[in-house]
Design a protein around this motif. Structure first.
Motif, PDB file in Angstrom:
ATOM      1  N   GLY A  95      83.663 108.377  12.482  1.00  0.00           N
ATOM      2  CA  GLY A  95      82.609 109.365  12.380  1.00  0.00           C
ATOM      3  C   GLY A  95      82.380 110.066  13.706  1.00  0.00           C
ATOM      4  O   GLY A  95      83.235 110.055  14.597  1.00  0.00           O
ATOM      5  N   VAL A  96      81.186 110.647  13.843  1.00  0.00           N
ATOM      6  CA  VAL A  96      80.871 111.446  15.030  1.00  0.00           C
ATOM      7  C   VAL A  96      81.026 110.638  16.309  1.00  0.00           C
ATOM      8  O   VAL A  96      81.614 111.095  17.297  1.00  0.00           O
ATOM      9  CB  VAL A  96      79.437 112.012  14.923  1.00  0.00           C
ATOM     10  CG1 VAL A  96      79.004 112.638  16.244  1.00  0.00           C
ATOM     11  CG2 VAL A  96      79.376 113.044  13.806  1.00  0.00           C
ATOM     12  N   ASP A  97      80.500 109.420  16.320  1.00  0.00           N
ATOM     13  CA  ASP A  97      80.557 108.616  17.545  1.00  0.00           C
ATOM     14  C   ASP A  97      81.999 108.327  17.945  1.00  0.00           C
ATOM     15  O   ASP A  97      82.371 108.449  19.113  1.00  0.00           O
ATOM     16  CB  ASP A  97      79.809 107.295  17.352  1.00  0.00           C
ATOM     17  CG  ASP A  97      78.310 107.509  17.196  1.00  0.00           C
ATOM     18  OD1 ASP A  97      77.835 108.620  17.484  1.00  0.00           O
ATOM     19  OD2 ASP A  97      77.630 106.572  16.763  1.00  0.00           O
ATOM     20  N   GLY A  98      82.828 107.926  16.968  1.00  0.00           N
ATOM     21  CA  GLY A  98      84.218 107.603  17.269  1.00  0.00           C
ATOM     22  C   GLY A  98      85.010 108.808  17.731  1.00  0.00           C
ATOM     23  O   GLY A  98      85.852 108.706  18.627  1.00  0.00           O
ATOM     24  N   LEU A  99      84.725 109.964  17.129  1.00  0.00           N
ATOM     25  CA  LEU A  99      85.468 111.171  17.491  1.00  0.00           C
ATOM     26  C   LEU A  99      85.040 111.733  18.841  1.00  0.00           C
ATOM     27  O   LEU A  99      85.681 112.639  19.360  1.00  0.00           O
ATOM     28  CB  LEU A  99      85.319 112.227  16.395  1.00  0.00           C
ATOM     29  CG  LEU A  99      85.999 111.862  15.070  1.00  0.00           C
ATOM     30  CD1 LEU A  99      85.722 112.923  14.024  1.00  0.00           C
ATOM     31  CD2 LEU A  99      87.503 111.675  15.253  1.00  0.00           C
TER      32      LEU A  99
ATOM     33  N   THR B  23      76.172 115.824  19.948  1.00  0.00           N
ATOM     34  CA  THR B  23      75.723 115.560  18.576  1.00  0.00           C
ATOM     35  C   THR B  23      75.357 114.097  18.403  1.00  0.00           C
ATOM     36  O   THR B  23      74.330 113.755  17.800  1.00  0.00           O
ATOM     37  CB  THR B  23      76.821 115.948  17.581  1.00  0.00           C
ATOM     38  OG1 THR B  23      77.138 117.335  17.733  1.00  0.00           O
ATOM     39  CG2 THR B  23      76.387 115.687  16.150  1.00  0.00           C
ATOM     40  N   SER B  24      76.195 113.219  18.943  1.00  0.00           N
ATOM     41  CA  SER B  24      75.923 111.784  18.864  1.00  0.00           C
ATOM     42  C   SER B  24      74.611 111.448  19.559  1.00  0.00           C
ATOM     43  O   SER B  24      73.791 110.670  19.046  1.00  0.00           O
ATOM     44  CB  SER B  24      77.080 111.009  19.503  1.00  0.00           C
ATOM     45  OG  SER B  24      76.818 109.626  19.512  1.00  0.00           O
ATOM     46  N   ALA B  25      74.383 112.040  20.738  1.00  0.00           N
ATOM     47  CA  ALA B  25      73.142 111.781  21.475  1.00  0.00           C
ATOM     48  C   ALA B  25      71.930 112.297  20.706  1.00  0.00           C
ATOM     49  O   ALA B  25      70.876 111.648  20.667  1.00  0.00           O
ATOM     50  CB  ALA B  25      73.215 112.425  22.854  1.00  0.00           C
ATOM     51  N   ALA B  26      72.072 113.481  20.067  1.00  0.00           N
ATOM     52  CA  ALA B  26      70.962 114.036  19.292  1.00  0.00           C
ATOM     53  C   ALA B  26      70.637 113.147  18.099  1.00  0.00           C
ATOM     54  O   ALA B  26      69.462 112.894  17.793  1.00  0.00           O
ATOM     55  CB  ALA B  26      71.311 115.452  18.830  1.00  0.00           C
ATOM     56  N   LEU B  27      71.661 112.652  17.430  1.00  0.00           N
ATOM     57  CA  LEU B  27      71.437 111.744  16.305  1.00  0.00           C
ATOM     58  C   LEU B  27      70.763 110.460  16.775  1.00  0.00           C
ATOM     59  O   LEU B  27      69.849 109.945  16.126  1.00  0.00           O
ATOM     60  CB  LEU B  27      72.764 111.430  15.614  1.00  0.00           C
ATOM     61  CG  LEU B  27      73.343 112.545  14.740  1.00  0.00           C
ATOM     62  CD1 LEU B  27      74.796 112.229  14.385  1.00  0.00           C
ATOM     63  CD2 LEU B  27      72.513 112.733  13.480  1.00  0.00           C
ATOM     64  N   GLY B  28      71.213 109.954  17.914  1.00  0.00           N
ATOM     65  CA  GLY B  28      70.600 108.752  18.453  1.00  0.00           C
ATOM     66  C   GLY B  28      69.131 108.953  18.763  1.00  0.00           C
ATOM     67  O   GLY B  28      68.296 108.068  18.511  1.00  0.00           O
TER      68      GLY B  28
ATOM     69  N   GLU C 254      95.337 111.869  22.119  1.00  0.00           N
ATOM     70  CA  GLU C 254      95.881 110.757  21.330  1.00  0.00           C
ATOM     71  C   GLU C 254      94.767 109.944  20.678  1.00  0.00           C
ATOM     72  O   GLU C 254      94.855 109.556  19.505  1.00  0.00           O
ATOM     73  CB  GLU C 254      96.731 109.853  22.214  1.00  0.00           C
ATOM     74  CG  GLU C 254      98.015 110.489  22.714  1.00  0.00           C
ATOM     75  CD  GLU C 254      98.652 109.709  23.863  1.00  0.00           C
ATOM     76  OE1 GLU C 254      99.610 110.227  24.465  1.00  0.00           O
ATOM     77  OE2 GLU C 254      98.177 108.580  24.148  1.00  0.00           O
ATOM     78  N   THR C 255      93.712 109.699  21.441  1.00  0.00           N
ATOM     79  CA  THR C 255      92.607 108.893  20.931  1.00  0.00           C
ATOM     80  C   THR C 255      91.908 109.586  19.765  1.00  0.00           C
ATOM     81  O   THR C 255      91.577 108.960  18.754  1.00  0.00           O
ATOM     82  CB  THR C 255      91.597 108.608  22.060  1.00  0.00           C
ATOM     83  OG1 THR C 255      92.265 107.889  23.097  1.00  0.00           O
ATOM     84  CG2 THR C 255      90.417 107.785  21.563  1.00  0.00           C
ATOM     85  N   ILE C 256      91.680 110.886  19.895  1.00  0.00           N
ATOM     86  CA  ILE C 256      91.033 111.628  18.815  1.00  0.00           C
ATOM     87  C   ILE C 256      91.863 111.551  17.545  1.00  0.00           C
ATOM     88  O   ILE C 256      91.343 111.305  16.438  1.00  0.00           O
ATOM     89  CB  ILE C 256      90.808 113.092  19.233  1.00  0.00           C
ATOM     90  CG1 ILE C 256      89.751 113.157  20.329  1.00  0.00           C
ATOM     91  CG2 ILE C 256      90.385 113.944  18.040  1.00  0.00           C
ATOM     92  CD1 ILE C 256      89.627 114.524  20.976  1.00  0.00           C
TER      93      ILE C 256
ATOM     94  N   LEU D 277      80.740 116.836  20.472  1.00  0.00           N
ATOM     95  CA  LEU D 277      80.559 115.631  19.661  1.00  0.00           C
ATOM     96  C   LEU D 277      79.663 114.619  20.368  1.00  0.00           C
ATOM     97  O   LEU D 277      78.834 113.959  19.734  1.00  0.00           O
ATOM     98  CB  LEU D 277      81.924 115.018  19.350  1.00  0.00           C
ATOM     99  CG  LEU D 277      82.754 115.778  18.313  1.00  0.00           C
ATOM    100  CD1 LEU D 277      84.211 115.354  18.362  1.00  0.00           C
ATOM    101  CD2 LEU D 277      82.185 115.564  16.916  1.00  0.00           C
ATOM    102  N   LEU D 278      79.820 114.494  21.683  1.00  0.00           N
ATOM    103  CA  LEU D 278      78.941 113.608  22.443  1.00  0.00           C
ATOM    104  C   LEU D 278      77.485 114.063  22.362  1.00  0.00           C
ATOM    105  O   LEU D 278      76.572 113.243  22.196  1.00  0.00           O
ATOM    106  CB  LEU D 278      79.374 113.562  23.909  1.00  0.00           C
ATOM    107  CG  LEU D 278      80.450 112.558  24.287  1.00  0.00           C
ATOM    108  CD1 LEU D 278      80.904 112.791  25.725  1.00  0.00           C
ATOM    109  CD2 LEU D 278      79.956 111.127  24.116  1.00  0.00           C
TER     110      LEU D 278
END
Length: 317
Positions: free
Chosen positions: A143-147, A221-226, A132-134, A218-219
């Motif tokens: 974006g990536v973080d929210g998804l 990816t978010s960590a790699a971007l960070g 539901e959240t996705i 996605l998590l």
């Protein structure tokens, strides 16, 4: 599914998230509202870690019946030999009710965790909540973080039920004779989540493990971007008296967006620009024009440098 299998899965999921087995010296705290999901969490934890759990119910003061619901949870906890605390905010909840109530709830739970010396706080978010959240965040343009959606671990908060379906949790609570309380807001179509839940009614079964792989990717990816942003910010963002400069701007759009947010935050930590505002800012800067975002003035300089500073006060009169 046999009850013991669900308990084993709960135990394995919890210890994967915590890296340790809860014990009487480092207990697992439980956020228990009285709904079927949180009662299943309570039952699973009490069976998996007897003597090593404690529970709390937050009464936000938004509904008259909430106090009775909290007392109902307290009675169930006594039956299961689990210490229970009722938490309430000192100030009335106002503004965006759902958002403000969520913030107050987690603040109260964290204060309770510290006071009680608990190792973690477990919430009852499950795989259906994750889906539901996705979908909600897709519709809002996240974006990536929210998804990445509901994170399995967020500070001291863990979600050991994300690999389980709501139906099996409801069945587990019912099999133990735990009577759930109904929150009318969970059926109010004024809330986005309720409308999404209704739209998913009759949706084919999904595999929580596959969903977890997607959110996990996605998590990561978010960590790699960070990680990349932190490295680039050290080298390419510099502060002088009264301004901050981003000295390189030929990044891929997502990296540029994140680095611009770092620069904005260093000028005005209270600034929270949204995606469309940043898109408009970038368009003007690429045209060689200065632009404002909130209280911040951004100027394009030579060699692709962007300078961020507080905009001068507007003249009046």
């Amino acid at each position: 599914m046999p009850a013991q299998s669900l308990i084993d899965r709960f135990r394995a999921g919890t210890e994967r998230l915590t890296g340790a087995r809860p014990d009487p010296d480092r207990r697992l705290g439980l956020a228990v509202s009285g709904g079927p999901d949180s009662l299943a969490l309570l039952a699973l934890a009490a069976e998996a870690y007897p003597g090593a759990v404690a529970a709390a119910t937050v009464d936000h003061g938004l509904r008259p019946e909430a106090a009775d619901e909290a007392r109902h949870v307290a009675a169930i906890c006594r039956r299961l030999d689990v210490p229970h605390t009722i938490l309430a905010p000192e100030e009335p909840i106002g503004g965006n009710i759902q958002s403000a109530a969520r913030a107050a709830r987690y603040a109260l739970l964290e204060a309770w965790r510290e006071d009680e010396g608990l190792g973690w706080i477990a919430t009852a978010h499950h795989a259906d909540d994750q889906l539901e959240t996705i979908l909600m965040r897709l519709m809002r343009g996240s974006g990536v973080d929210g998804l990445s959606a509901i994170r399995p671990v967020n500070g001291a908060v863990i979600r050991p039920l994300l690999g389980m379906r709501k139906a099996e949790l409801v069945a587990h609570a019912a099999a133990r004779g735990l009577e759930a309380m109904a929150d009318p807001s969970n059926a109010d179509p004024a809330f986005d989540r309720v409308r999404v839940r209704e739209a998913l009614h009759g949706f084919p079964d999904f595999d929580p493990e596959r969903l977890a792989r997607s959110t996990g990717a996605l998590l990561e990816t978010s960590a790699a971007l960070g990680w990349m942003v932190e490295r680039e910010a050290r080298e390419q963002i510099a502060a002088s008296d009264g301004y901050v400069e981003l000295r390189r701007t030929d990044y891929p759009q997502e990296l540029l967006r994140r680095l611009a947010l770092v620069a904005i935050g260093r000028v005005d930590p209270a600034a929270l620009p949204q995606g469309p505002a940043l898109d408009r800012l970038f368009e003007r800067l690429r045209q060689g024009r200065k632009a404002s975002i909130g209280r911040i003035l951004v100027e394009p300089l030579a060699a692709g440098i962007w300078r961020f500073s507080l905009a001068p006060p507007r003249r009046t009169g």
